[in-house]
Enzyme design. Structure first.
Site, PDB file in Angstrom:
ATOM      1  CE1 TYR A 186      -3.207  -2.960   0.769  1.00  0.00           C
ATOM      2  CE2 TYR A 186      -4.479  -1.165   1.721  1.00  0.00           C
ATOM      3  CZ  TYR A 186      -4.399  -2.462   1.259  1.00  0.00           C
ATOM      4  OH  TYR A 186      -5.516  -3.263   1.301  1.00  0.00           O
ATOM      5  CE  LYS A 206       2.754 -17.655  -2.375  1.00  0.00           C
ATOM      6  NZ  LYS A 206       2.241 -19.055  -2.248  1.00  0.00           N
ATOM      7  CG  ASP A 214      -0.297 -20.299  -0.155  1.00  0.00           C
ATOM      8  OD1 ASP A 214       0.469 -20.172   0.826  1.00  0.00           O
ATOM      9  OD2 ASP A 214       0.051 -20.868  -1.219  1.00  0.00           O
ATOM     10  CG  ASP A 260      -7.387  -5.494   3.072  1.00  0.00           C
ATOM     11  OD1 ASP A 260      -8.260  -5.063   3.852  1.00  0.00           O
ATOM     12  OD2 ASP A 260      -7.578  -5.645   1.845  1.00  0.00           O
ATOM     13  CG  ASP A 312     -12.743  -8.230   4.592  1.00  0.00           C
ATOM     14  OD1 ASP A 312     -12.477  -7.360   5.437  1.00  0.00           O
ATOM     15  OD2 ASP A 312     -13.522  -8.014   3.626  1.00  0.00           O
TER      16      ASP A 312
HETATM   17  C1  IPM Z   1      -9.696  -1.973   5.331  1.00  0.00           C
HETATM   18  C2  IPM Z   1     -10.148  -1.566   3.951  1.00  0.00           C
HETATM   19  C3  IPM Z   1      -9.135  -0.604   3.325  1.00  0.00           C
HETATM   20  C4  IPM Z   1      -7.806  -1.335   3.253  1.00  0.00           C
HETATM   21  C5  IPM Z   1      -9.534  -0.099   1.944  1.00  0.00           C
HETATM   22  C6  IPM Z   1     -10.890   0.523   1.946  1.00  0.00           C
HETATM   23  C7  IPM Z   1      -8.502   0.833   1.358  1.00  0.00           C
HETATM   24  O1  IPM Z   1     -10.373  -2.675   3.145  1.00  0.00           O
HETATM   25  O2  IPM Z   1      -9.532  -1.104   6.196  1.00  0.00           O
HETATM   26  O3  IPM Z   1      -9.521  -3.184   5.557  1.00  0.00           O
HETATM   27  O4  IPM Z   1      -7.564  -2.119   2.318  1.00  0.00           O
HETATM   28  O5  IPM Z   1      -6.995  -1.108   4.142  1.00  0.00           O
HETATM   29 MN    MN Z   2     -10.175  -4.539   4.183  1.00  0.00          MN
END
Ligand code: IPM
Ligand code: MN
Ligand code: NAD
Length: 356
Positions: A138, A189, A222, A246, A250
């Site tokens: 990033y 990785k 992975d 990230d 999720d």
């Molecule tokens: C998060 C989000 C952000 C990220 C996006 C919206 C840029 O997905 O905070 O997890 O990837 O950091």
């Molecule tokens: Mn995210």
């Protein structure tokens, strides 16, 4: 009494629903403890602001935010504004400018919430992800040449500095020690990404050697993703790069029953700059405006903010009230299989907080 100045950016979509809900809960926590006051200042920045002004926040936005004790953020991004413009116009610059290099994301199944895994309950799903938050994939370095022509070329460069890599890994081991966690697992990785991830492994091994009391291991990301599902009980603290963290968090949200649950603290641990607290989830355009978004993630993020501000008792009471409410299962939002609204759930948490 301690007074804290909090900048609120509810942002877009369900951010505008879950952030006011969490603010109500935090105000009640302040009232119940009698120990502190939260002085909110709202900033109406985000995609509508962009459509009106051509910017996601004013030019002076970052210096304005710099004067606050903390930033409380909902979600940024909405159809109508390209995501890379909205996120690089507001969220990502805050993380970088205020050197919020730690992104702390607990993965813990709350009582009463059935996770998606058969035979895995709150005792099994209980670990913490530490995500590097200011560089790596990033970094934003790169560009496009020959745009629109057949010879068009694109470069997006991940940047891993020794200082940046070492400090996030060291923070993780310190965190493990401070919280009685016994093991740190690194997401790598290095089998395929033969420069940056080999470097990451080297730094991890060097830092791990300073913490003989904490076990350490590493997994290719992975295989680690699979391990989240097959053996979550073997994870204690996980550290990963910006993008790996990230994606894994999720997945962690899914393990917690819904993306409406996980919270995120963007920390500048040295407190030289304000830290920022937000849900892991985004603006959820598919359910925005319906009053049915799950406010758990934002309330939990609020508790993490209290913790960071030093209001340990307030933070504990908020988490207890959340747990009491999910355990009762009387009011649960649709993402978790209930039919409760954002408001009704929030009021139940407030009642629990007041001991009613
Ligand atoms: C998060 C989000 C952000 C990220 C996006 C919206 C840029 O997905 O905070 O997890 O990837 O950091
Ligand atoms: Mn995210
Ligand atoms: P999302 O997290 O907004 O939604 C993914 C799915 O989870 C959707 O089905 C949504 O309804 C559900 N969901 C999310 N939060 C929920 C909640 N609190 N209660 C119930 N259900 C919930 O991810 P997306 O769809 O990829 O992104 C939508 C927008 O948000 C995009 O513009 C994206 O860039 C942005 N985004 C912003 C942030 C942030 O500001 N921190 C984080 C992630 C995504």
């Amino acid at each position: 009494m301690a007074k804290y100045e909090i900048a609120v950016i509810a942002g877009d979509g369900i951010g505008r629903e879950v952030i006011p809900a969490a603010m109500d809960v935090l105000d009640v926590a302040a009232d119940v403890t009698g120990a502190f006051e939260l002085r909110w200042q709202r900033f109406d920045w985000g995609c509508q602001y962009y459509l009106d002004t051509g910017r996601m926040m004013p030019e002076s936005g970052l210096s304005t935010l710099g004067q606050f004790d903390s930033i409380f953020l909902g979600a940024i991004g909405y159809p109508g504004v390209p995501d890379h413009l909205s996120l690089w116009g507001l969220l990502l610059p805050i993380r970088q400018h205020f050197d919020q290099y730690v992104n702390l994301r607990p993965v813990r199944l709350l009582p009463g919430i059935p996770g998606p895994l058969r035979d895995k309950g709150p005792d099994d799903v209980n670990f913490v992800c530490v995500r590097e938050n200011t560089e790596g994939e990033y970094s934003g370095a790169g560009g496009r040449v020959h745009q629109g022509h057949p010879e068009e070329a694109v470069v997006q460069t991940a940047i891993f500095t020794r200082a940046g890599t070492e400090r996030i890994i060291r923070y993780t081991f310190e965190y493990a020690r401070r919280h009685g966690r016994r093991k740190v697992s690194s997401a790598t990785k290095s089998n395929a990404i033969n420069h940056s991830m080999v470097f990451w492994d080297e730094v991890f091994e060097k830092v791990a050697a300073d913490y003989p009391d904490i076990q350490s291991d590493k997994y290719h990301v992975d295989a680690l993703a699979a391990r989240f599902i097959t053996h979550p009980q073997t994870l204690d603290v996980v550290v990963g790069s910006n993008l790996f963290g990230d994606i894994l968090t999720d997945l962690g949200g899914a393990l917690q029953g819904s993306l409406g649950v996980p919270a995120s603290a963007n920390l500048n641990p040295e407190k030289r700059y304000p830290s920022m607290f937000e849900p892991v989830h985004g603006s959820a355009p598919d359910i925005a405006g319906k009053g049915m978004a799950n406010p758990v993630a934002s309330i939990w993020a609020g508790a993490m903010m209290l913790e960071h501000l030093g209001e340990t008792e307030g933070a504990r009471l908020v988490i207890e009230a959340l747990e009491k409410t999910t355990a009762a299962r009387e009011i649960i939002t649709p993402d978790l299989g209930g039919s409760g609204t954002t408001r009704a759930f929030t009021e139940a948490v407030v009642r629990a907080l007041r001991g009613l």
